[in-house]
Scaffold this motif. Structure first.
Motif, PDB file in Angstrom:
ATOM      1  N   UNK A  55      42.244  29.832  50.370  1.00  0.00           N
ATOM      2  CA  UNK A  55      41.241  28.809  50.653  1.00  0.00           C
ATOM      3  C   UNK A  55      39.935  29.459  51.093  1.00  0.00           C
ATOM      4  N   UNK A  56      40.019  30.518  51.927  1.00  0.00           N
ATOM      5  CA  UNK A  56      38.816  31.178  52.406  1.00  0.00           C
ATOM      6  C   UNK A  56      38.033  31.763  51.236  1.00  0.00           C
ATOM      7  N   UNK A  57      38.748  32.375  50.280  1.00  0.00           N
ATOM      8  CA  UNK A  57      38.063  32.964  49.134  1.00  0.00           C
ATOM      9  C   UNK A  57      37.412  31.869  48.288  1.00  0.00           C
ATOM     10  N   UNK A  58      38.079  30.722  48.145  1.00  0.00           N
ATOM     11  CA  UNK A  58      37.494  29.609  47.388  1.00  0.00           C
ATOM     12  C   UNK A  58      36.211  29.131  48.061  1.00  0.00           C
ATOM     13  N   UNK A  59      36.244  29.027  49.391  1.00  0.00           N
ATOM     14  CA  UNK A  59      35.063  28.605  50.133  1.00  0.00           C
ATOM     15  C   UNK A  59      33.931  29.607  49.955  1.00  0.00           C
ATOM     16  N   UNK A  60      34.272  30.899  49.986  1.00  0.00           N
ATOM     17  CA  UNK A  60      33.245  31.913  49.800  1.00  0.00           C
ATOM     18  C   UNK A  60      32.697  31.895  48.380  1.00  0.00           C
ATOM     19  N   UNK A  92      27.727  40.704  33.363  1.00  0.00           N
ATOM     20  CA  UNK A  92      28.750  41.593  32.823  1.00  0.00           C
ATOM     21  C   UNK A  92      30.047  41.477  33.605  1.00  0.00           C
ATOM     22  N   UNK A  93      31.106  41.957  32.982  1.00  0.00           N
ATOM     23  CA  UNK A  93      32.398  41.991  33.662  1.00  0.00           C
ATOM     24  C   UNK A  93      32.315  42.876  34.907  1.00  0.00           C
ATOM     25  N   UNK A  94      31.565  43.966  34.795  1.00  0.00           N
ATOM     26  CA  UNK A  94      31.407  44.876  35.937  1.00  0.00           C
ATOM     27  C   UNK A  94      30.759  44.154  37.118  1.00  0.00           C
ATOM     28  N   UNK A  95      29.750  43.333  36.862  1.00  0.00           N
ATOM     29  CA  UNK A  95      29.089  42.594  37.942  1.00  0.00           C
ATOM     30  C   UNK A  95      30.048  41.584  38.561  1.00  0.00           C
ATOM     31  N   UNK A  96      30.851  40.952  37.731  1.00  0.00           N
ATOM     32  CA  UNK A  96      31.849  40.017  38.244  1.00  0.00           C
ATOM     33  C   UNK A  96      32.846  40.708  39.163  1.00  0.00           C
ATOM     34  N   UNK A 126      31.138  41.334  42.480  1.00  0.00           N
ATOM     35  CA  UNK A 126      31.081  40.101  43.258  1.00  0.00           C
ATOM     36  C   UNK A 126      32.440  39.810  43.913  1.00  0.00           C
ATOM     37  N   UNK A 127      33.497  40.041  43.168  1.00  0.00           N
ATOM     38  CA  UNK A 127      34.833  39.814  43.734  1.00  0.00           C
ATOM     39  C   UNK A 127      35.078  40.743  44.924  1.00  0.00           C
TER      40      UNK A 127
END
Length: 89
Positions: free
Chosen positions: A1-6, A76-80, A83-84
């Motif tokens: 849930x915390x990750x979804x909120x972020x 890009x996939x790298x940027x994604x 972000x993760x």
């Protein structure tokens, strides 16, 4: 849930980045993510986020700051992946 909120906070933060601020696009992405996470009640590590933001290409960072509230930046996939990682800071 915390990750979804972020994740939601990240989208909102990126939208705000299009409204101004100085520095590089990477700095703006970091600033907006930090602010959005704090607004969502999280306690992010600003240094971790800023360090990781430097790994985002200029084109990807610009796309993120230009996306707007309802935007879906073409990054890009790298940027994604970066972000993760930032969401774990």
């Amino acid at each position: 849930m915390k990750q979804h909120t972020l994740s939601i906070a990240l989208v909102a933060g990126l939208a705000l980045a299009a409204c101004g601020g100085g520095g590089s696009d990477q700095d703006q992405v970091a600033d907006m993510l930090i602010e959005a996470a704090e607004d969502a009640g999280a306690s992010p590590d600003p240094d971790c986020i800023r360090d990781l933001a430097q790994d985002i290409s200029d084109d990807d960072a610009a796309a993120m700051t230009d996306a707007g509230l309802d935007g879906d930046p073409d990054i890009s996939e790298a940027a994604g992946e970066v972000l993760a990682e930032m969401l774990l800071c």
